[in-house]
Design a protein around this motif. Structure first.
Motif, PDB file in Angstrom:
ATOM      1  N   ALA A  21      10.101  14.587  -7.027  1.00  0.00           N
ATOM      2  CA  ALA A  21      11.346  14.096  -6.856  1.00  0.00           C
ATOM      3  C   ALA A  21      11.368  13.390  -5.395  1.00  0.00           C
ATOM      4  CB  ALA A  21      12.466  15.286  -6.691  1.00  0.00           C
ATOM      5  N   HIS A  22      10.720  13.965  -4.324  1.00  0.00           N
ATOM      6  CA  HIS A  22      10.473  13.383  -3.154  1.00  0.00           C
ATOM      7  C   HIS A  22       9.743  11.821  -3.423  1.00  0.00           C
ATOM      8  CE1 HIS A  22      12.646  16.635  -1.406  1.00  0.00           C
ATOM      9  NE2 HIS A  22      11.716  17.378  -1.147  1.00  0.00           N
ATOM     10  N   THR A  23       8.682  12.023  -4.079  1.00  0.00           N
ATOM     11  CA  THR A  23       7.713  10.669  -4.103  1.00  0.00           C
ATOM     12  C   THR A  23       8.511   9.658  -4.956  1.00  0.00           C
ATOM     13  OG1 THR A  23       6.675  11.710  -5.882  1.00  0.00           O
ATOM     14  CG2 THR A  23       5.755  11.738  -3.866  1.00  0.00           C
ATOM     15  N   MET A  34       0.728  -1.213  -0.003  1.00  0.00           N
ATOM     16  CA  MET A  34       0.069  -0.026   0.091  1.00  0.00           C
ATOM     17  C   MET A  34       0.875   1.162   0.111  1.00  0.00           C
ATOM     18  SD  MET A  34      -3.041   1.017  -0.154  1.00  0.00           S
ATOM     19  CE  MET A  34      -3.828   2.813  -0.177  1.00  0.00           C
ATOM     20  N   THR A  35       1.975   1.199   0.879  1.00  0.00           N
ATOM     21  CA  THR A  35       2.761   2.331   0.738  1.00  0.00           C
ATOM     22  C   THR A  35       3.512   2.609  -0.584  1.00  0.00           C
ATOM     23  OG1 THR A  35       3.606   1.957   2.775  1.00  0.00           O
ATOM     24  CG2 THR A  35       4.703   3.267   1.758  1.00  0.00           C
ATOM     25  N   VAL A  36       3.976   1.545  -1.421  1.00  0.00           N
ATOM     26  CA  VAL A  36       4.369   1.930  -2.983  1.00  0.00           C
ATOM     27  C   VAL A  36       3.226   2.103  -3.666  1.00  0.00           C
ATOM     28  CG1 VAL A  36       5.361   0.430  -4.674  1.00  0.00           C
ATOM     29  CG2 VAL A  36       5.963  -0.040  -2.552  1.00  0.00           C
ATOM     30  N   ARG A  37       1.997   1.795  -3.489  1.00  0.00           N
ATOM     31  CA  ARG A  37       1.138   2.097  -4.319  1.00  0.00           C
ATOM     32  C   ARG A  37       0.646   3.617  -3.968  1.00  0.00           C
ATOM     33  NH1 ARG A  37      -2.827   1.235  -7.813  1.00  0.00           N
ATOM     34  NH2 ARG A  37      -4.949   2.019  -7.455  1.00  0.00           N
ATOM     35  N   ALA A  38       0.634   3.870  -2.977  1.00  0.00           N
ATOM     36  CA  ALA A  38       0.432   5.423  -2.463  1.00  0.00           C
ATOM     37  C   ALA A  38       1.260   6.462  -2.909  1.00  0.00           C
ATOM     38  CB  ALA A  38       0.128   5.552  -1.166  1.00  0.00           C
ATOM     39  N   ALA A  39       2.705   6.085  -2.761  1.00  0.00           N
ATOM     40  CA  ALA A  39       3.710   6.860  -3.371  1.00  0.00           C
ATOM     41  C   ALA A  39       3.784   7.025  -4.987  1.00  0.00           C
ATOM     42  CB  ALA A  39       5.121   6.285  -2.757  1.00  0.00           C
ATOM     43  N   HIS A  40       3.565   5.806  -5.618  1.00  0.00           N
ATOM     44  CA  HIS A  40       3.374   5.684  -6.974  1.00  0.00           C
ATOM     45  C   HIS A  40       2.159   6.870  -7.594  1.00  0.00           C
ATOM     46  CE1 HIS A  40       3.482   4.303 -11.163  1.00  0.00           C
ATOM     47  NE2 HIS A  40       2.344   4.332 -11.203  1.00  0.00           N
ATOM     48  N   THR A  41       1.102   6.624  -6.714  1.00  0.00           N
ATOM     49  CA  THR A  41       0.165   7.492  -7.253  1.00  0.00           C
ATOM     50  C   THR A  41       0.274   8.980  -7.056  1.00  0.00           C
ATOM     51  OG1 THR A  41      -1.548   5.844  -6.612  1.00  0.00           O
ATOM     52  CG2 THR A  41      -2.563   8.117  -6.830  1.00  0.00           C
ATOM     53  N   LEU A  42       0.876   9.388  -5.862  1.00  0.00           N
ATOM     54  CA  LEU A  42       1.111  10.704  -5.558  1.00  0.00           C
ATOM     55  C   LEU A  42       2.368  11.323  -6.543  1.00  0.00           C
ATOM     56  CD1 LEU A  42       0.664  13.027  -3.781  1.00  0.00           C
ATOM     57  CD2 LEU A  42       2.425  12.227  -1.930  1.00  0.00           C
ATOM     58  N   LYS A  43       3.160  10.338  -6.903  1.00  0.00           N
ATOM     59  CA  LYS A  43       4.261  10.753  -7.918  1.00  0.00           C
ATOM     60  C   LYS A  43       3.842  11.089  -9.075  1.00  0.00           C
ATOM     61  CE  LYS A  43       6.493   7.866 -10.348  1.00  0.00           C
ATOM     62  NZ  LYS A  43       7.432   6.693 -10.797  1.00  0.00           N
ATOM     63  N   GLY A  44       2.733  10.343  -9.753  1.00  0.00           N
ATOM     64  CA  GLY A  44       1.884  10.905 -10.961  1.00  0.00           C
ATOM     65  C   GLY A  44       1.204  12.082 -10.571  1.00  0.00           C
ATOM     66  N   LEU A  89      11.189   7.967  -2.827  1.00  0.00           N
ATOM     67  CA  LEU A  89      10.456   7.149  -1.792  1.00  0.00           C
ATOM     68  C   LEU A  89      10.083   5.968  -2.480  1.00  0.00           C
ATOM     69  CD1 LEU A  89       9.379   6.620   1.031  1.00  0.00           C
ATOM     70  CD2 LEU A  89       7.442   7.895   0.619  1.00  0.00           C
ATOM     71  N   GLU A  90       9.321   6.128  -3.472  1.00  0.00           N
ATOM     72  CA  GLU A  90       8.847   4.826  -4.290  1.00  0.00           C
ATOM     73  C   GLU A  90      10.187   3.921  -4.715  1.00  0.00           C
ATOM     74  OE1 GLU A  90       6.423   3.389  -8.385  1.00  0.00           O
ATOM     75  OE2 GLU A  90       7.477   5.582  -8.272  1.00  0.00           O
ATOM     76  N   ALA A  91      11.304   4.457  -5.120  1.00  0.00           N
ATOM     77  CA  ALA A  91      12.691   3.749  -5.428  1.00  0.00           C
ATOM     78  C   ALA A  91      13.233   2.990  -4.117  1.00  0.00           C
ATOM     79  CB  ALA A  91      13.668   4.677  -5.998  1.00  0.00           C
ATOM     80  N   THR A  92      13.366   3.654  -3.327  1.00  0.00           N
ATOM     81  CA  THR A  92      13.600   3.279  -1.897  1.00  0.00           C
ATOM     82  C   THR A  92      12.812   2.021  -1.590  1.00  0.00           C
ATOM     83  OG1 THR A  92      14.463   5.354  -1.259  1.00  0.00           O
ATOM     84  CG2 THR A  92      14.337   3.703   0.454  1.00  0.00           C
ATOM     85  N   LEU A  93      11.579   2.094  -1.510  1.00  0.00           N
ATOM     86  CA  LEU A  93      10.615   1.109  -1.131  1.00  0.00           C
ATOM     87  C   LEU A  93      10.784  -0.110  -2.231  1.00  0.00           C
ATOM     88  CD1 LEU A  93       7.370   3.363  -0.637  1.00  0.00           C
ATOM     89  CD2 LEU A  93       8.547   2.024   1.068  1.00  0.00           C
ATOM     90  N   LYS A  94      10.980  -0.049  -3.299  1.00  0.00           N
ATOM     91  CA  LYS A  94      11.112  -1.290  -4.189  1.00  0.00           C
ATOM     92  C   LYS A  94      12.452  -1.853  -4.083  1.00  0.00           C
ATOM     93  CE  LYS A  94       8.129   0.534  -7.907  1.00  0.00           C
ATOM     94  NZ  LYS A  94       8.158   0.837  -9.188  1.00  0.00           N
ATOM     95  N   GLU A  95      13.446  -1.288  -3.426  1.00  0.00           N
ATOM     96  CA  GLU A  95      14.611  -1.854  -3.212  1.00  0.00           C
ATOM     97  C   GLU A  95      14.650  -2.642  -1.826  1.00  0.00           C
ATOM     98  OE1 GLU A  95      17.673   1.465  -2.831  1.00  0.00           O
ATOM     99  OE2 GLU A  95      17.644   1.716  -5.167  1.00  0.00           O
ATOM    100  N   THR A  96      13.708  -2.352  -0.927  1.00  0.00           N
ATOM    101  CA  THR A  96      13.450  -3.195   0.335  1.00  0.00           C
ATOM    102  C   THR A  96      12.137  -3.440   0.567  1.00  0.00           C
ATOM    103  OG1 THR A  96      13.975  -2.983   2.650  1.00  0.00           O
ATOM    104  CG2 THR A  96      13.769  -0.944   1.494  1.00  0.00           C
TER     105      THR A  96
END
Length: 800
Positions: free
Chosen positions: A676-678, A654-664, A681-688
């Motif tokens: 840039a922040h989102t 859910m965190t990845v999805r929320a960050a992805h939506t906010l990024k768009g 954050l999304e890239a960090t979440l996908k790494e771990t």
């Protein structure tokens, strides 16, 4: 003696001689045979030894390769193991310095810990890169990027170092140089960082300059040349010979002054060669050094050349450029003149000289470059700038080494148009000048882009019936209004499953498909659509915030025809539609009238919003942008709540999805920092798989709330007097009546309640009521009509 006797003796002599010769020949033959046998044995021995040595060498090579791989694996594992606590040390020391109130001595200790940790992390990264190069595992990326992004990242990392040494750092680029390329921006940035950092390290006075020029362009391949020059200590010929050897350093004495591993240039050279370039150096001891390297990059074919040219609205504008440093003055003067701005350079900080130059031509803009603000910004100079700015005679941009937050406190009385902290990225200065002239530039952008949209070849596909599959309301709104104003018929599906249902009940000329959606995503939906023969030729275009080359390949592999990245670029969208939709005449739907010219004057001036860039993407259509901003202001708090809750609940997906939506959404409205922040954050979440709240989220949180507050203040607290007048604002009785109508609609689960709610929100100026209506909107968005009804009832109770 008769003749017979003579011949007999002669014959006997010859017989004896022949016998003797045969004996000698037999002896020599035997000797030759023995020698040959000896040679054969020697040869066989040598061959045996060679074979043995070959086997030994082969085993040795294999062992060396195993050892090298083991070393690389060890270094990779150890670097990872070390990097994890190092990142904790860096992050926690930063937090201690910024989030707590340490004593001066504690702050000094923390600063030393932080600096030492950063230095150690740099050494670890160098060793890891070098081990990858040795093992042949260093791969180069090929992704879209801009030079402006590379330079901005570079200046962010070097600004503190430059400020501490009081150096002048100059970036020099030609306005004719395109900004959009395909290559490895990370490795290019690493090379530039290494060279510029070394230049700063070995320079105590003077300047460091980074210049970039285009050498040649052939078949979309562009060779760029970068030159990093300094006025530092320079090098001898002997020192230059050691430059590109591992672990060698300019200062290798026991009392050496300059830190480093001696790997940076080796790594940089390898990266440059992998980008089909080379590197060379010119240096003179005591004078300085210049490192010059070239790389080959591909022009980005999907984006038009973005040359730095000021719009025609600035043709009659002039600027006074004041900089006491001759090198940076000449560089900025050359760049701004090349951009089309009429610039008068002044190298003196004498107020009389500046006033005289200003009075010769009433300049519209003053660009003031001051390294030492405390000493350079004299009371007379400050008074002169104040007078011009207060009277509105000229806009003022201040460029300085000082931190912008500290600067605002120092020169608060001066109404500056813009602060820029050195080093100056020319792209950033270009954008700052555009922002300084505000609506004069934006109005031209609106007109130009609307003409561009009108000129697009869409006549033979207009009227096409398009199914827009998108779960996000703002993205729905942007795409739908762009398509409808271009005379397309649009229907919306919230997810892949709903799209399949609509395709079974109606016919469409094209499907625009988002990728990440609830219930059913874009890839799965596309595969199910393609599984039906009747949809084999139906154009399906991916439309997603993921813009990597791999994303486009994944879309094509899933059965899609093409890929469009968000934020939506109008020209790209219509070009793709023109390519995939069959050309024929269709009935033209009725569209809404254009009001952009009237609304251009009401565009918000919000720090952190790239209004110009967003308008470019939307084809200059201001009405769409304003409506998108309004909607973003309404839904963003809900997204913020979803993201915060997902992090608190440790719900990774859910965190990845929320960050992805906010990024768009951030990309669509032009919130560059928030995007840039989102993205990070999304890239960090996908790494771990595990994630805890950190400084990255705090930055995102601050920027999001800042943007939302500014949008709310602009649209609902009278910053647009011409848009919301006193007569437009509802009185108590009218507001109550509208709320009662809304309450009745909510109690009946009427979907039209959304429009009624939005209509009320636009007129509300009371911040408390508006916040409650935003919560009601969030409930309506999730079809929780009862919850929304309860909120409206509570509002009505407070009004009784």
């Amino acid at each position: 003696m008769d003749d017979a006797e003579k011949w007999k003796k002669r014959f006997e002599r010859e017989r004896k001689a022949r016998k003797e010769a045969e004996n000698i020949l037999e002896l020599k033959s035997r000797e030759l045979y023995e020698v040959n046998q000896q040679l054969q044995k020697t040869l066989e021995h040598l061959e045996k030894r060679v074979a043995e040595r070959t086997i030994e060498l082969s085993v040795a090579v294999q062992e060396a390769q195993k050892a090298n791989k083991a070393k690389s694996a060890f270094l990779a594992n150890m670097s990872h193991e070390i990097r994890t606590p190092m990142n904790a040390m860096i992050g926690l020391s930063e937090l201690c310095m910024t989030k707590t109130s340490p004593s001066p001595k504690q702050k000094q200790y923390l600063k030393k810990i932080h600096q030492s940790a950063v230095a150690l992390l740099g050494i670890i990264n160098d060793i890891l890169d070098f081990s990858k190069i040795e093992a042949g595992e260093m791969k180069m990326e090929r992704i879209p990027f801009t030079l402006g992004q590379v330079f901005q990242n570079l200046t962010n990392m070097l600004s503190e170092k430059v400020r501490k040494k009081d150096l002048d750092f100059i970036i020099e680029r030609s306005p004719d140089l395109n900004d959009h390329f395909i290559g490895d921006p990370g490795r290019l940035g690493q090379v530039l960082l290494n060279l510029t950092y070394n230049a700063i390290k070995f320079t105590d006075t003077g300047y460091v300059k980074l210049a970039v020029t285009k050498c040649e362009e052939i078949d979309g391949q562009c060779r760029l040349e970068f030159a990093v020059s300094d006025t530092g200590i320079g090098m001898t010929q002997e020192q230059q010979k050691l430059l590109f050897k591992p672990f060698s350093q300019v200062d290798n004495t026991d009392t050496r002054k300059y830190e480093g591993t001696g790997l940076g240039l080796v790594i940089a050279k390898d990266f440059i060669q992998k980008m089909n370039g080379d590197i060379r150096v010119q240096s003179e001891q005591g004078v300085g050094s210049t490192f010059t390297f070239s790389v080959v990059l591909s022009q980005n074919p999907d984006i038009e050349a973005d040359l730095h040219r000021f719009p025609q609205a600035l043709n009659d504008k002039s600027a006074l450029l004041i900089d006491p440093h001759d090198v940076s003055l000449a560089s900025l003067h050359l760049y701004l003149n090349g951009c089309g701005l009429n610039v008068t350079p002044v190298s003196s900080l004498c107020v009389d000289t500046i006033q005289r130059m200003y009075q010769t031509e009433q300049h519209d803009l003053i660009i003031l470059c001051l390294s030492d603000l405390e000493n350079d910004l004299t009371p007379d100079l400050l008074s002169f700038c104040n007078q011009l700015a207060v009277q509105g005679q000229a806009r003022l941009i201040l460029i300085t080494n000082e931190d912008t937050d500290e600067l605002k406190e120092t020169v608060t009385p001066t109404p500056l148009t813009s602060f820029i902290q050195k080093p100056v990225d020319p792209s950033f200065l270009f954008d700052s000048i555009l922002e300084a002239f505000g609506n004069e530039v934006l109005k031209e952008v609106v007109e130009t882009n609307f003409e561009t949209v009108k000129n697009l070849a869409v006549e033979n596909i207009q009227g096409a019936h398009i199914l827009l599959v998108e779960d996000n309301r703002i993205n729905q709104q942007v795409a739908q209004e762009l398509l409808e104003q271009a005379k397309f018929s649009v229907e919306i599906a919230e997810n892949g499953k709903e799209a399949l249902n609509k395709l079974n009940t109606d016919s469409y000329d094209c499907v625009l498909m988002d990728i990440q959606m609830p219930v059913m995503g874009g890839y799965e939906a596309t595969k199910l659509i393609r599984a039906q023969k009747r949809f084999a030729d139906l154009p399906i275009v991916a439309m997603t915030a993921n813009a990597m080359v791999s994303d486009k390949q994944a879309a094509l592999k899933a059965g899609m025809n093409d890929h469009i990245s968000k934020p939506i670029n109008t020209k790209t969208l219509f070009q793709v539609l023109h390519n995939v939709i069959p050309h024929k005449k269709r009935p033209i739907p009725i569209t809404r009238s254009q009001t952009d010219d009237q609304e251009a004057a009401h565009l918000p001036d919000i720090a952190g919003l790239d209004v110009k860039g967003s308008l470019n993407n939307l084809g200059g259509q201001v009405s769409i942008y304003i409506e998108v901003l309004r909607t973003f202001g309404i839904v963003a708090r809900g997204l913020h709540h979803d993201l915060s809750k997902a992090i608190a609940d440790k719900d990774h997906d859910m965190t990845v999805r929320a960050a992805h939506t906010l990024k768009g959404l951030a990309a669509t409205v032009g919130a560059t920092k928030l995007y840039a922040h989102t993205r990070d954050l999304e890239a960090t979440l996908k790494e771990t798989e595990s994630y805890t709240r950190c400084d990255l989220y705090d930055k995102l949180n601050r920027e999001l709330l800042h943007i939302v507050d500014q949008i709310e203040d602009h649209f609902y607290e009278g910053t647009q007097p011409s848009t919301i007048t006193a007569t437009d604002r509802p009185d108590q009785a009218s507001l109550k009546a509208d709320l009662l109508i809304l309450l009745d609609m909510l109690d009946q689960y009427d979907v039209q309640s959304e429009e009624q709610l939005k209509s009320i929100q636009r007129m509300i100026t009371d911040k408390k009521i508006r916040q409650k209506l935003i919560k009601a909107q969030e409930s309506v968005d999730t079809y929780e009509y009862e919850e929304a009804s309860n909120i409206v009832r509570k509002i009505l109770e407070t009004m009784d």
